[in-house]
Design a protein around this motif. Sequence first.
Motif, PDB file in Angstrom:
ATOM      1  N   LEU A   1      -5.969  13.689 -94.512  1.00 51.89           N
ATOM      2  CA  LEU A   1      -6.713  14.366 -93.441  1.00 51.89           C
ATOM      3  C   LEU A   1      -6.568  15.885 -93.517  1.00 51.89           C
ATOM      4  CD1 LEU A   1      -6.268  11.939 -90.406  1.00 51.89           C
ATOM      5  CD2 LEU A   1      -8.333  12.396 -91.741  1.00 51.89           C
TER       6      LEU A   1
ATOM      7  N   TYR B   1       0.908   5.296 -91.445  1.00 51.30           N
ATOM      8  CA  TYR B   1       1.290   6.571 -92.066  1.00 51.30           C
ATOM      9  C   TYR B   1       2.012   6.463 -93.413  1.00 51.30           C
ATOM     10  CZ  TYR B   1      -0.105   8.180 -87.480  1.00 51.30           C
ATOM     11  OH  TYR B   1      -0.830   8.420 -86.341  1.00 51.30           O
TER      12      TYR B   1
ATOM     13  N   TYR C   1      -4.053   6.212 -91.659  1.00 51.02           N
ATOM     14  CA  TYR C   1      -4.386   7.637 -91.569  1.00 51.02           C
ATOM     15  C   TYR C   1      -4.096   8.381 -92.874  1.00 51.02           C
ATOM     16  CZ  TYR C   1      -5.526   7.283 -86.684  1.00 51.02           C
ATOM     17  OH  TYR C   1      -6.154   6.939 -85.507  1.00 51.02           O
TER      18      TYR C   1
ATOM     19  N   PRO D   1     -14.671  15.108 -80.278  1.00 51.79           N
ATOM     20  CA  PRO D   1     -15.225  16.228 -81.059  1.00 51.79           C
ATOM     21  C   PRO D   1     -16.252  15.777 -82.100  1.00 51.79           C
ATOM     22  CG  PRO D   1     -12.850  15.991 -81.435  1.00 51.79           C
ATOM     23  CD  PRO D   1     -13.214  14.998 -80.408  1.00 51.79           C
TER      24      PRO D   1
ATOM     25  N   THR E   1     -14.503   9.906 -82.073  1.00 49.71           N
ATOM     26  CA  THR E   1     -13.740  10.658 -81.060  1.00 49.71           C
ATOM     27  C   THR E   1     -14.636  11.748 -80.455  1.00 49.71           C
ATOM     28  OG1 THR E   1     -12.928  12.209 -82.698  1.00 49.71           O
ATOM     29  CG2 THR E   1     -11.546  10.270 -82.276  1.00 49.71           C
TER      30      THR E   1
ATOM     31  N   ALA F   1      -2.085   7.311 -81.151  1.00 50.93           N
ATOM     32  CA  ALA F   1      -1.915   6.958 -82.569  1.00 50.93           C
ATOM     33  C   ALA F   1      -0.442   6.992 -82.976  1.00 50.93           C
ATOM     34  CB  ALA F   1      -2.732   7.915 -83.433  1.00 50.93           C
ATOM     35  N   MET F   2       0.448   7.166 -81.997  1.00 56.27           N
ATOM     36  CA  MET F   2       1.888   7.171 -82.321  1.00 56.27           C
ATOM     37  C   MET F   2       2.454   5.766 -82.185  1.00 56.27           C
ATOM     38  SD  MET F   2       3.234  10.764 -80.861  1.00 56.27           S
ATOM     39  CE  MET F   2       2.488  12.256 -81.475  1.00 56.27           C
TER      40      MET F   2
ATOM     41  N   ILE G   1      -2.422  19.536 -82.819  1.00 57.98           N
ATOM     42  CA  ILE G   1      -1.664  18.400 -83.362  1.00 57.98           C
ATOM     43  C   ILE G   1      -2.664  17.317 -83.749  1.00 57.98           C
ATOM     44  CG2 ILE G   1       0.209  16.748 -82.915  1.00 57.98           C
ATOM     45  CD1 ILE G   1       1.130  19.570 -82.375  1.00 57.98           C
ATOM     46  N   GLY G   2      -2.533  16.770 -84.955  1.00 55.69           N
ATOM     47  CA  GLY G   2      -3.385  15.647 -85.366  1.00 55.69           C
ATOM     48  C   GLY G   2      -4.859  15.994 -85.322  1.00 55.69           C
TER      49      GLY G   2
ATOM     50  N   PHE H   1     -13.188   8.036 -89.197  1.00 56.93           N
ATOM     51  CA  PHE H   1     -13.994   8.617 -88.119  1.00 56.93           C
ATOM     52  C   PHE H   1     -15.494   8.441 -88.372  1.00 56.93           C
ATOM     53  CE2 PHE H   1     -10.069  10.828 -88.736  1.00 56.93           C
ATOM     54  CZ  PHE H   1      -9.559  10.971 -87.458  1.00 56.93           C
TER      55      PHE H   1
ATOM     56  N   LEU I   1      -0.753  20.830 -87.184  1.00 59.80           N
ATOM     57  CA  LEU I   1       0.322  19.923 -87.609  1.00 59.80           C
ATOM     58  C   LEU I   1      -0.311  18.558 -87.813  1.00 59.80           C
ATOM     59  CD1 LEU I   1       3.399  19.491 -88.058  1.00 59.80           C
ATOM     60  CD2 LEU I   1       3.543  18.841 -85.661  1.00 59.80           C
ATOM     61  N   GLU I   2      -0.333  18.091 -89.031  1.00 62.86           N
ATOM     62  CA  GLU I   2      -1.029  16.843 -89.367  1.00 62.86           C
ATOM     63  C   GLU I   2      -0.146  16.023 -90.300  1.00 62.86           C
ATOM     64  OE1 GLU I   2      -4.128  15.203 -88.658  1.00 62.86           O
ATOM     65  OE2 GLU I   2      -2.829  13.812 -89.739  1.00 62.86           O
ATOM     66  N   LEU I   3       0.101  14.755 -89.929  1.00 65.09           N
ATOM     67  CA  LEU I   3       0.978  13.902 -90.746  1.00 65.09           C
ATOM     68  C   LEU I   3       0.306  13.474 -92.049  1.00 65.09           C
ATOM     69  CD1 LEU I   3       2.543  11.266 -88.315  1.00 65.09           C
ATOM     70  CD2 LEU I   3       3.600  13.302 -89.294  1.00 65.09           C
TER      71      LEU I   3
ATOM     72  N   ASN J   1      -6.050  15.997 -79.268  1.00 64.65           N
ATOM     73  CA  ASN J   1      -6.998  15.010 -78.751  1.00 64.65           C
ATOM     74  C   ASN J   1      -6.752  13.677 -79.446  1.00 64.65           C
ATOM     75  OD1 ASN J   1      -9.424  14.267 -77.199  1.00 64.65           O
ATOM     76  ND2 ASN J   1     -10.293  13.919 -79.232  1.00 64.65           N
ATOM     77  N   GLU J   2      -6.516  12.637 -78.670  1.00 61.28           N
ATOM     78  CA  GLU J   2      -6.285  11.286 -79.192  1.00 61.28           C
ATOM     79  C   GLU J   2      -5.160  11.248 -80.234  1.00 61.28           C
ATOM     80  OE1 GLU J   2      -9.151   8.357 -79.934  1.00 61.28           O
ATOM     81  OE2 GLU J   2     -10.774   9.414 -78.930  1.00 61.28           O
TER      82      GLU J   2
ATOM     83  N   GLY K   1      -7.462  15.311 -87.170  1.00 59.95           N
ATOM     84  CA  GLY K   1      -8.522  14.391 -87.626  1.00 59.95           C
ATOM     85  C   GLY K   1      -9.337  14.983 -88.764  1.00 59.95           C
TER      86      GLY K   1
HETATM   87  C1  LIG Z   1      -7.101   9.153 -83.522  1.00 57.62           C
HETATM   88  S1  LIG Z   1      -6.857  10.476 -84.597  1.00 57.62           S
HETATM   89  C2  LIG Z   1      -7.553  11.817 -83.656  1.00 57.62           C
HETATM   90  C3  LIG Z   1      -8.029  12.935 -84.533  1.00 57.62           C
HETATM   91  C4  LIG Z   1      -8.657  14.140 -83.842  1.00 57.62           C
HETATM   92  N1  LIG Z   1      -7.751  14.789 -82.937  1.00 57.62           N
HETATM   93  C5  LIG Z   1      -9.946  13.777 -83.133  1.00 57.62           C
HETATM   94  O1  LIG Z   1      -9.994  13.873 -81.927  1.00 57.62           O
HETATM   95  O2  LIG Z   1     -10.901  13.392 -83.811  1.00 57.62           O
HETATM   96  C6  LIG Z   1      -5.112  10.753 -84.549  1.00 57.62           C
HETATM   97  C7  LIG Z   1      -4.649  11.948 -85.370  1.00 57.62           C
HETATM   98  O3  LIG Z   1      -3.283  12.255 -85.043  1.00 57.62           O
HETATM   99  C8  LIG Z   1      -2.536  12.417 -86.246  1.00 57.62           C
HETATM  100  N2  LIG Z   1      -1.121  12.199 -85.886  1.00 57.62           N
HETATM  101  C9  LIG Z   1      -0.551  11.109 -85.339  1.00 57.62           C
HETATM  102  N3  LIG Z   1       0.762  11.305 -85.096  1.00 57.62           N
HETATM  103  C10 LIG Z   1       1.024  12.583 -85.442  1.00 57.62           C
HETATM  104  C11 LIG Z   1       2.189  13.404 -85.406  1.00 57.62           C
HETATM  105  N4  LIG Z   1       3.358  12.930 -84.969  1.00 57.62           N
HETATM  106  N5  LIG Z   1       2.093  14.668 -85.842  1.00 57.62           N
HETATM  107  C12 LIG Z   1       0.923  15.164 -86.290  1.00 57.62           C
HETATM  108  N6  LIG Z   1      -0.226  14.445 -86.366  1.00 57.62           N
HETATM  109  C13 LIG Z   1      -0.172  13.167 -85.943  1.00 57.62           C
HETATM  110  C14 LIG Z   1      -3.219  11.437 -87.187  1.00 57.62           C
HETATM  111  O4  LIG Z   1      -2.899  11.635 -88.529  1.00 57.62           O
HETATM  112  C15 LIG Z   1      -4.689  11.753 -86.855  1.00 57.62           C
HETATM  113  O5  LIG Z   1      -5.125  12.935 -87.454  1.00 57.62           O
END
Ligand SMILES: C[S@@+](CC[C@H](N)C(=O)[O-])C[C@H]1O[C@@H](n2cnc3c(N)ncnc32)[C@H](O)[C@@H]1O
Length: 385
Positions: A132, A46, A53, A70, A68, A173-174, A98-99, A60, A126-128, A168-169, A101
Amino acid sequence: MTNPQLPTPSDEALQASLALILHIRQAIHASGGWISFADYMRMALYTPGLGYYSGGAAKFGGAGDFITAPEISPLFGTCVANTIQHVLQECGGDVLEIGAGTGQLAAQILLELERLDALPSEYFILELSGELRERQRKTLQTLVPHLAHKAKWLDELPKQFVGVIVGNEVLDAMPCELVRFDGYNWLQCGVVENGSDLAFEHRAIENLKLEVACEGFPHIPQYTTEIQLEAQGFIAALAASLQFGMILLIDYGFPAAEFYHPERSMGTLMGHYRHHSIHNPFFLPGLTDITCHVDFSAIYHAANQAGLSLEGYTSQASYLIDAGILDRAAQMEIGSVEYLRMSTALQKLTSNAEMGELFKVIAFSKELQGKTAPGLGGRDRSGEL
Ligand SMILES: C[S@@+](CC[C@H](N)C(=O)[O-])C[C@H]1O[C@@H](n2cnc3c(N)ncnc32)[C@H](O)[C@@H]1O
């Protein structure tokens, strides 16, 4: 560090990876020569502009490093939308993803909610990663231009949210901590400089939460595993934000008994680079995804402590079938190209040999009283948590 058996990155990508390594080395210096593995993973994934990311990696799909659900088929999003519609009927409010992708899931959910006449006023994301966010905006404008105005990007969790939170997923990724048993003591794995490379160095554990977690692990020499303190903290933050509604999380992983099984002595930490599995977390930082499986028992306990109720825990296969994936698939014209594509996707998403069993769905709620939502009425596995 490159590997002649793997696709070579472009010069530009390699330069970005070197710049990220320099940034990480500076952080190691600034911390007295050692950083925790979670801090390394956070920077590798990050760091703005350079992290996996947050930088320019494709990530992807076929040209990226992994795929993934979707991205495999819109059927996935129609099932998630089915659950969301049911919950929104009871609690009202909005959707928060959240996240997100590439934004595929957002597009699929919005389209299906429109078909069900259940569009929320807002679809928050909410996307870090800034990179993306931009991709998500473009995906929505391309795939669902008439619904793109529903999407609003947030910089932090809302103080008070009503509706459905979906991810999802994301938990995998944390950043996670790594610990190792040396035969006498549990040690925390950290990252140091080693000449021009990065390397592991283990230290006595000083964090009480890590120490307590290790007590339950098999005391086998060299046993190495992950502890997802950040994901657990994130669940507590979601619980504080959600006032009324549901949290739906889908990811690969196991309950604690399976995750910390004596035979899983090398943990689940893994990298993905151009659809190859990478076992060295220092391989091309910024160009390689780093991930670990989710310990769903720890997620459940964190949610429970934070005041959430468990709505259900099951496999992805059971979730999708209960949420109507087969009915949607049956609506397609047999023998058409679309039908053939859908059959392959269905197999990938639900087969036990592919994503059906490894991926789990866990749902938590606050204040919901209504009937079980579609997806959560199949085989309940809560007893395993
Ligand atoms: C493996 S990808 C999955 C993306 C999407 N959900 C999919 O299924 O294709 C992980 C996603 O989570 C985001 N992400 C990870 N930690 C996050 C956090 N604390 N807050 C928001 N987004 C986060 C990443 O930037 C990325 O978009």
